[in-house]
Design a protein around this motif. Structure first.
Motif, PDB file in Angstrom:
ATOM      1  N   SER A  54      25.328  15.041 -21.729  1.00 57.54           N
ATOM      2  CA  SER A  54      24.622  15.000 -23.013  1.00 57.54           C
ATOM      3  C   SER A  54      24.840  13.681 -23.737  1.00 57.54           C
ATOM      4  N   VAL A  55      26.092  13.222 -23.779  1.00 58.12           N
ATOM      5  CA  VAL A  55      26.380  11.958 -24.460  1.00 58.12           C
ATOM      6  C   VAL A  55      25.736  10.792 -23.716  1.00 58.12           C
ATOM      7  N   GLU A  56      25.849  10.813 -22.396  1.00 57.17           N
ATOM      8  CA  GLU A  56      25.244   9.750 -21.583  1.00 57.17           C
ATOM      9  C   GLU A  56      23.732   9.693 -21.792  1.00 57.17           C
ATOM     10  N   ASP A  57      23.092  10.864 -21.807  1.00 55.13           N
ATOM     11  CA  ASP A  57      21.642  10.899 -22.017  1.00 55.13           C
ATOM     12  C   ASP A  57      21.270  10.330 -23.381  1.00 55.13           C
ATOM     13  N   GLU A  77      24.324  23.550 -32.741  1.00 52.46           N
ATOM     14  CA  GLU A  77      25.449  22.987 -33.488  1.00 52.46           C
ATOM     15  C   GLU A  77      26.502  22.423 -32.548  1.00 52.46           C
ATOM     16  N   ARG A  78      26.833  23.174 -31.496  1.00 48.20           N
ATOM     17  CA  ARG A  78      27.848  22.730 -30.552  1.00 48.20           C
ATOM     18  C   ARG A  78      27.436  21.441 -29.858  1.00 48.20           C
ATOM     19  N   TYR A  79      26.174  21.378 -29.466  1.00 42.99           N
ATOM     20  CA  TYR A  79      25.676  20.175 -28.792  1.00 42.99           C
ATOM     21  C   TYR A  79      25.774  18.960 -29.723  1.00 42.99           C
ATOM     22  N   TYR A  80      25.304  19.092 -30.946  1.00 42.40           N
ATOM     23  CA  TYR A  80      25.251  17.946 -31.854  1.00 42.40           C
ATOM     24  C   TYR A  80      26.644  17.499 -32.282  1.00 42.40           C
ATOM     25  N   LEU A  81      27.524  18.459 -32.535  1.00 43.37           N
ATOM     26  CA  LEU A  81      28.910  18.108 -32.837  1.00 43.37           C
ATOM     27  C   LEU A  81      29.559  17.407 -31.655  1.00 43.37           C
ATOM     28  N   GLY A  82      29.210  17.820 -30.442  1.00 45.67           N
ATOM     29  CA  GLY A  82      29.755  17.175 -29.256  1.00 45.67           C
ATOM     30  C   GLY A  82      29.363  15.705 -29.162  1.00 45.67           C
ATOM     31  N   LEU A  83      28.149  15.377 -29.599  1.00 44.04           N
ATOM     32  CA  LEU A  83      27.737  13.971 -29.601  1.00 44.04           C
ATOM     33  C   LEU A  83      28.631  13.146 -30.527  1.00 44.04           C
ATOM     34  N   TYR A  84      28.964  13.689 -31.670  1.00 46.37           N
ATOM     35  CA  TYR A  84      29.820  12.970 -32.607  1.00 46.37           C
ATOM     36  C   TYR A  84      31.256  12.896 -32.106  1.00 46.37           C
ATOM     37  N   TYR A 336      37.582  29.174 -36.686  1.00 40.19           N
ATOM     38  CA  TYR A 336      36.319  29.411 -37.346  1.00 40.19           C
ATOM     39  C   TYR A 336      35.179  28.783 -36.563  1.00 40.19           C
ATOM     40  N   ARG A 337      34.006  29.172 -36.924  1.00 39.10           N
ATOM     41  CA  ARG A 337      32.821  28.868 -36.131  1.00 39.10           C
ATOM     42  C   ARG A 337      32.534  27.376 -36.025  1.00 39.10           C
ATOM     43  N   GLY A 338      32.303  26.924 -34.781  1.00 40.29           N
ATOM     44  CA  GLY A 338      31.814  25.576 -34.547  1.00 40.29           C
ATOM     45  C   GLY A 338      32.875  24.511 -34.496  1.00 40.29           C
ATOM     46  N   CYS A 339      34.108  24.792 -34.871  1.00 42.59           N
ATOM     47  CA  CYS A 339      35.098  23.730 -34.971  1.00 42.59           C
ATOM     48  C   CYS A 339      35.799  23.434 -33.655  1.00 42.59           C
ATOM     49  N   ASN A 340      35.593  24.254 -32.652  1.00 43.68           N
ATOM     50  CA  ASN A 340      36.180  23.946 -31.359  1.00 43.68           C
ATOM     51  C   ASN A 340      35.647  22.635 -30.796  1.00 43.68           C
ATOM     52  N   GLU A 341      34.503  22.188 -31.287  1.00 39.60           N
ATOM     53  CA  GLU A 341      33.954  20.930 -30.812  1.00 39.60           C
ATOM     54  C   GLU A 341      34.808  19.741 -31.229  1.00 39.60           C
ATOM     55  N   PHE A 342      35.746  19.931 -32.173  1.00 39.67           N
ATOM     56  CA  PHE A 342      36.587  18.830 -32.605  1.00 39.67           C
ATOM     57  C   PHE A 342      37.887  18.762 -31.825  1.00 39.67           C
ATOM     58  N   GLN A 343      38.064  19.607 -30.849  1.00 44.66           N
ATOM     59  CA  GLN A 343      39.277  19.547 -30.062  1.00 44.66           C
ATOM     60  C   GLN A 343      39.303  18.306 -29.197  1.00 44.66           C
TER      61      GLN A 343
END
Length: 343
Positions: A54-57, A77-84, A336-343
């Motif tokens: 996803s980031v490469e694309d 949300e997970r996808y977009y947070l992953g980009l950041y 809480y919801r969505g914050c696992n993307e910051f791990q």
């Protein structure tokens, strides 16, 4: 006036057709469907369906409009947070987001767009008869992009540029000092060469007058030879060496004048840096515990930092889009919801 308006409209249409659009989803069938709808009006539509790429694309395509075509809001949300979290370009690349949602998520998506976490949304599942709504949303996003390009830079961008400009002072000083050292070295080398040449001629003259080279050169008038040798040094060699040393002097003067000529600009750069330094580093804390917010506020009160707090992944995303933080803090076991993307 009418002709000018038509030309402006034609340019806008042309640029819109070539706009870079990336469709992100985890479903190949949905990706093909969305691309087909958009390809009727846009020529540069790409898809990204592999989560590992996803980031490469994103960084390869550099989209102006990102269409999040996931069938669940949480996936988007997970996808977009992953980009950041995992990428470097999303912070710096201007783009707009259009999120496709189902009827169960439409209220929450509306709230997220109102808070500017995303830019626009479309009720896409189940499909309705309003198929042109998708390309229309992309047109709106491109118009927003055009307007944002004409807008002045934000404070953080100006501060970053000011710091870069201020760094030029040290580089200019470094190069000027290096040039001055080279000039001094060249002057010393020329003076030393003159001394060596004079000493070599004196040594050669002594060998002749003392008879060491009688088998090579017959010296008939010792006094006359010494006079001519002195005249050669005084009239030919020494003036040439002095001229070479004098030729270096303008370079030294140029180096000194260089500092004086750029003194006003350097002073302005110092002033800009002083203003930029007043913009304090931003720390974003992602935690749903209000007590932790208060605790960190007290602990970092004298650290010269701006603090920003988010209680969910969606709020963190909104904060990231407004200003890129210098540091993100996240409690390790937050659930809480969505914050696992910051791990």
């Amino acid at each position: 006036m009418a002709a000018a308006a038509r030309r402006t409209a034609e340019v806008g249409v042309t640029s819109a057709r070539g706009a870079r659009i990336l469709v992100a989803t985890d479903s190949l069938s949905d990706a093909d469907l969305v691309r087909k709808l958009l390809s009727e009006e846009f020529d540069n539509v790409s898809i990204s369906t592999d989560p590992d790429r996803s980031v490469e694309d994103f960084e390869r395509r550099k989209p102006e409009v990102l269409v999040l075509a996931f069938n669940a809001l949480e996936k988007a949300e997970r996808y977009y947070l992953g980009l950041y979290r995992r990428g470097t370009a999303v912070h710096a690349l201007p783009h707009r987001t259009v999120i496709l949602c189902n009827k169960d998520d439409v209220r929450r998506v509306y709230e997220l767009c109102k808070k500017e976490y995303f830019d626009d949304y479309i009720l896409f599942w189940p499909m309705t008869h309003d198929a042109p709504r998708l390309p229309m949303a992309v047109h709106h996003a491109l118009r927003q992009m055009a307007a944002s390009r004409a807008a002045p830079a934000n404070t953080a961008e100006l501060a970053a540029q000011a710091r870069r400009i201020a760094e030029l002072e040290a580089q200019l000083e470094q190069y000027a000092a290096r040039g001055q050292a080279r000039v001094e070295e060249a002057s010393r080398s020329l003076r030393a060469a003159g001394q060596h040449i004079g000493a070599a001629l004196d040594h050669f003259g002594r060998r002749l007058t003392e008879g060491e080279l009688r088998n090579v050169v017959e010296l008939k008038d010792r006094s006359g030879f010494e006079t001519e040798l002195g005249r050669l040094k005084a009239q030919q060699i020494e003036p040439q060496l002095r001229a070479a040393v004098d030729a270096v002097a303008p370079v030294r003067q140029w180096a000194d004048g260089f500092r004086e000529a750029f003194a006003p600009q350097i002073e302005s750069a110092r002033s800009m840096k002083a203003l930029a330094d007043q913009l304090r580093p931003l720390v974003l804390t992602v935690d749903d515990d209000e007590f932790q917010h208060r605790l960190l506020t007290q602990m970092l009160a004298d650290a010269g930092l701006d603090l920003s707090f988010a209680t969910s992944g969606a709020e963190a995303l909104g904060a990231l889009r407004k200003r890129r933080p210098d540091l993100v803090l996240r409690r390790r076991h937050a659930a809480y919801r969505g914050c696992n993307e910051f791990q």
